[in-house]
Design a protein around this motif. Structure first.
Motif, PDB file in Angstrom:
ATOM      1  N   HIS A 122      55.216  56.174  38.812  1.00  0.00           N
ATOM      2  CA  HIS A 122      53.997  56.678  38.185  1.00  0.00           C
ATOM      3  C   HIS A 122      53.440  57.895  38.932  1.00  0.00           C
ATOM      4  N   ASP A 123      53.688  57.979  40.242  1.00  0.00           N
ATOM      5  CA  ASP A 123      53.288  59.168  40.998  1.00  0.00           C
ATOM      6  C   ASP A 123      54.006  60.402  40.464  1.00  0.00           C
ATOM      7  N   ALA A 124      55.311  60.271  40.209  1.00  0.00           N
ATOM      8  CA  ALA A 124      56.092  61.406  39.704  1.00  0.00           C
ATOM      9  C   ALA A 124      55.593  61.838  38.327  1.00  0.00           C
ATOM     10  N   LEU A 125      55.305  60.883  37.464  1.00  0.00           N
ATOM     11  CA  LEU A 125      54.817  61.200  36.119  1.00  0.00           C
ATOM     12  C   LEU A 125      53.456  61.890  36.170  1.00  0.00           C
ATOM     13  N   PHE A 126      52.581  61.380  37.039  1.00  0.00           N
ATOM     14  CA  PHE A 126      51.226  61.938  37.154  1.00  0.00           C
ATOM     15  C   PHE A 126      51.256  63.298  37.840  1.00  0.00           C
ATOM     16  N   ASP A 127      52.021  63.405  38.922  1.00  0.00           N
ATOM     17  CA  ASP A 127      52.096  64.642  39.696  1.00  0.00           C
ATOM     18  C   ASP A 127      52.650  65.796  38.871  1.00  0.00           C
ATOM     19  N   LYS A 128      53.608  65.491  37.996  1.00  0.00           N
ATOM     20  CA  LYS A 128      54.251  66.525  37.174  1.00  0.00           C
ATOM     21  C   LYS A 128      53.535  66.759  35.849  1.00  0.00           C
ATOM     22  N   GLY A 129      52.464  66.009  35.606  1.00  0.00           N
ATOM     23  CA  GLY A 129      51.645  66.249  34.417  1.00  0.00           C
ATOM     24  C   GLY A 129      52.123  65.580  33.153  1.00  0.00           C
ATOM     25  N   TYR A 130      52.959  64.556  33.287  1.00  0.00           N
ATOM     26  CA  TYR A 130      53.446  63.877  32.083  1.00  0.00           C
ATOM     27  C   TYR A 130      52.509  62.753  31.635  1.00  0.00           C
ATOM     28  N   ILE A 131      51.607  62.340  32.526  1.00  0.00           N
ATOM     29  CA  ILE A 131      50.561  61.384  32.150  1.00  0.00           C
ATOM     30  C   ILE A 131      49.242  61.818  32.780  1.00  0.00           C
ATOM     31  N   CYS A 132      48.158  61.437  32.150  1.00  0.00           N
ATOM     32  CA  CYS A 132      46.821  61.641  32.710  1.00  0.00           C
ATOM     33  C   CYS A 132      45.933  60.550  32.130  1.00  0.00           C
ATOM     34  N   PHE A 133      44.625  60.658  32.316  1.00  0.00           N
ATOM     35  CA  PHE A 133      43.695  59.639  31.834  1.00  0.00           C
ATOM     36  C   PHE A 133      42.446  60.292  31.277  1.00  0.00           C
ATOM     37  N   GLY A 134      41.893  59.689  30.241  1.00  0.00           N
ATOM     38  CA  GLY A 134      40.636  60.153  29.674  1.00  0.00           C
ATOM     39  C   GLY A 134      39.462  59.602  30.455  1.00  0.00           C
ATOM     40  N   ASP A 135      38.258  60.002  30.091  1.00  0.00           N
ATOM     41  CA  ASP A 135      37.067  59.524  30.788  1.00  0.00           C
ATOM     42  C   ASP A 135      36.849  58.024  30.608  1.00  0.00           C
ATOM     43  N   ASP A 136      37.484  57.442  29.589  1.00  0.00           N
ATOM     44  CA  ASP A 136      37.391  55.998  29.378  1.00  0.00           C
ATOM     45  C   ASP A 136      38.468  55.239  30.144  1.00  0.00           C
ATOM     46  N   GLY A 137      39.303  55.973  30.879  1.00  0.00           N
ATOM     47  CA  GLY A 137      40.352  55.348  31.667  1.00  0.00           C
ATOM     48  C   GLY A 137      41.649  55.105  30.921  1.00  0.00           C
ATOM     49  N   LYS A 138      41.666  55.426  29.625  1.00  0.00           N
ATOM     50  CA  LYS A 138      42.889  55.208  28.851  1.00  0.00           C
ATOM     51  C   LYS A 138      43.929  56.277  29.170  1.00  0.00           C
ATOM     52  N   ILE A 139      45.176  55.842  29.251  1.00  0.00           N
ATOM     53  CA  ILE A 139      46.253  56.755  29.589  1.00  0.00           C
ATOM     54  C   ILE A 139      46.471  57.775  28.469  1.00  0.00           C
ATOM     55  N   ILE A 140      46.809  58.996  28.868  1.00  0.00           N
ATOM     56  CA  ILE A 140      47.209  60.051  27.930  1.00  0.00           C
ATOM     57  C   ILE A 140      48.638  60.417  28.297  1.00  0.00           C
ATOM     58  N   ILE A 141      49.534  60.285  27.351  1.00  0.00           N
ATOM     59  CA  ILE A 141      50.947  60.515  27.609  1.00  0.00           C
ATOM     60  C   ILE A 141      51.384  61.816  26.940  1.00  0.00           C
ATOM     61  N   SER A 142      52.060  62.652  27.693  1.00  0.00           N
ATOM     62  CA  SER A 142      52.520  63.938  27.166  1.00  0.00           C
ATOM     63  C   SER A 142      53.477  63.742  25.994  1.00  0.00           C
ATOM     64  N   LYS A 143      53.371  64.628  25.037  1.00  0.00           N
ATOM     65  CA  LYS A 143      54.280  64.597  23.883  1.00  0.00           C
ATOM     66  C   LYS A 143      55.708  64.942  24.285  1.00  0.00           C
ATOM     67  N   LEU A 144      55.877  65.459  25.495  1.00  0.00           N
ATOM     68  CA  LEU A 144      57.210  65.799  25.985  1.00  0.00           C
ATOM     69  C   LEU A 144      58.020  64.554  26.360  1.00  0.00           C
ATOM     70  N   ILE A 145      57.340  63.420  26.473  1.00  0.00           N
ATOM     71  CA  ILE A 145      58.032  62.162  26.755  1.00  0.00           C
ATOM     72  C   ILE A 145      58.247  61.417  25.445  1.00  0.00           C
ATOM     73  N   GLU A 146      59.487  61.127  25.142  1.00  0.00           N
ATOM     74  CA  GLU A 146      59.808  60.420  23.903  1.00  0.00           C
ATOM     75  C   GLU A 146      59.360  58.963  23.995  1.00  0.00           C
ATOM     76  N   LYS A 147      58.887  58.431  22.879  1.00  0.00           N
ATOM     77  CA  LYS A 147      58.342  57.075  22.866  1.00  0.00           C
ATOM     78  C   LYS A 147      59.375  56.026  23.246  1.00  0.00           C
ATOM     79  N   ASN A 148      60.648  56.314  22.960  1.00  0.00           N
ATOM     80  CA  ASN A 148      61.670  55.324  23.314  1.00  0.00           C
ATOM     81  C   ASN A 148      61.929  55.273  24.829  1.00  0.00           C
ATOM     82  N   CYS A 149      61.255  56.171  25.588  1.00  0.00           N
ATOM     83  CA  CYS A 149      61.370  56.167  27.058  1.00  0.00           C
ATOM     84  C   CYS A 149      60.217  55.412  27.723  1.00  0.00           C
TER      85      CYS A 149
END
Length: 295
Positions: free
Chosen positions: A236-263
């Motif tokens: 999760h550090d790698a995903l967050f550090d490289k910008g593939y995930i982040c979080f909204g003000d409500d704490g919900k995860i935001i996943i980059s569209k560059l990551i396919e859902k089957n991953c």
């Protein structure tokens, strides 16, 4: 040395006695009590309404003061206080004054959320309330860590300068991240929650202190601010550090569209993931969403 040392909380009304100025000038103050407080015990000073928070830590250096041995602190008495022969008097020596950052985590409201069972009106033995004492001890340790922040920042800035002259940007940033991730910043985050913020992994050896706003983009106050980081597992550090995930003000995860859902399953992320945030976390996360997150 005594093995039964107690930790007390005494209340004080600043409208009657200017305890802050008294300790600041005299360093030691005599205090009347009807409790069995002994030499070697520690006493935290709690200011009653309207302040309502712990602001000082003291130690009992004398546990039975004679009538003619009182320290003259009359200039700090805002209302007449008569010393009684029936009251036991002890001498308290100032150990530390809590910074605003720390005392604001020792307010009545927050103490109530962390084990305090009622109002602080008289002497209270913290040892009898394990939840409350554990919380206060944790906050006090946080001040110890905060006190060495500046020195740690200075050391890392100097290392940054040295590495900038000898290495490329990528190599330098990698080494700086290792230094931060293995040092004080990680220890501060471990005091908050010693597990991966997302998946709950609890192995200290594997957890990484991950900045929300990177070191190179921070000012000195932001660099080791524990609100500017999460403990994350390597994945999760790698995903967050490289910008593939982040979080909204409500704490919900935001996943980059560059990551396919089957991953998602392989990466151990889900669109339903949600984490707890402080208000200060939210400011850093906005920076992350604007500058690092890959949409």
């Amino acid at each position: 040395m005594r093995n039964d040392i107690k930790n007390w909380v005494f209340s004080c009304d600043m409208m009657s006695y200017n305890v802050i100025s008294a300790f600041k000038e005299l360093n030691e103050v005599d205090w009347g009590t009807d409790k069995n407080v002994m030499k070697g015990d520690y006493v935290y000073i709690y200011l009653v309404a309207p302040i309502k928070k712990i602001i000082l830590k003291t130690k009992v250096v004398i546990d039975n003061i004679g009538e003619n041995e009182f320290i003259d602190d009359s200039k700090f008495m805002l209302k007449e206080i008569t010393k009684s022969e029936k009251t036991k008097y002890i001498r308290l020596k100032l150990i530390k004054s809590f910074s605003d950052n720390i005392s604001n985590m020792l307010t009545y409201e927050i103490l109530r959320q962390n084990g305090l069972n009622g109002p602080i009106q008289g002497p209270l033995i913290l040892n009898n309330n394990k939840i409350l004492w554990s919380y206060i001890d944790k906050i006090e340790n946080k001040q110890k860590v905060d006190e060495i922040d500046k020195k740690e920042v200075e050391k890392i800035i100097e290392l940054d300068k040295i590495l900038s002259r000898t290495l490329g940007v990528t190599e330098k940033d990698a080494l700086i991240k290792i230094r931060i991730g293995q040092g004080l910043f990680k220890k501060k985050l471990e005091m908050i929650e010693c597990q991966c913020k997302i998946c709950g992994l609890k192995s200290k050896k594997l957890l990484i202190a991950s900045h929300i706003k990177p070191w190179k983009d921070c000012n000195d106050n932001e660099r080791l601010d524990d609100n500017n980081g999460f403990l994350l597992c390597p994945n999760h550090d790698a995903l967050f550090d490289k910008g593939y995930i982040c979080f909204g003000d409500d704490g919900k995860i935001i996943i980059s569209k560059l990551i396919e859902k089957n991953c998602y399953k392989l990466l151990n992320i889900s669109s339903s993931d949600q984490i707890a945030l402080t208000d200060k976390n939210k400011g850093y996360l906005k920076w992350h969403r604007d500058k690092i997150f890959k949409r």
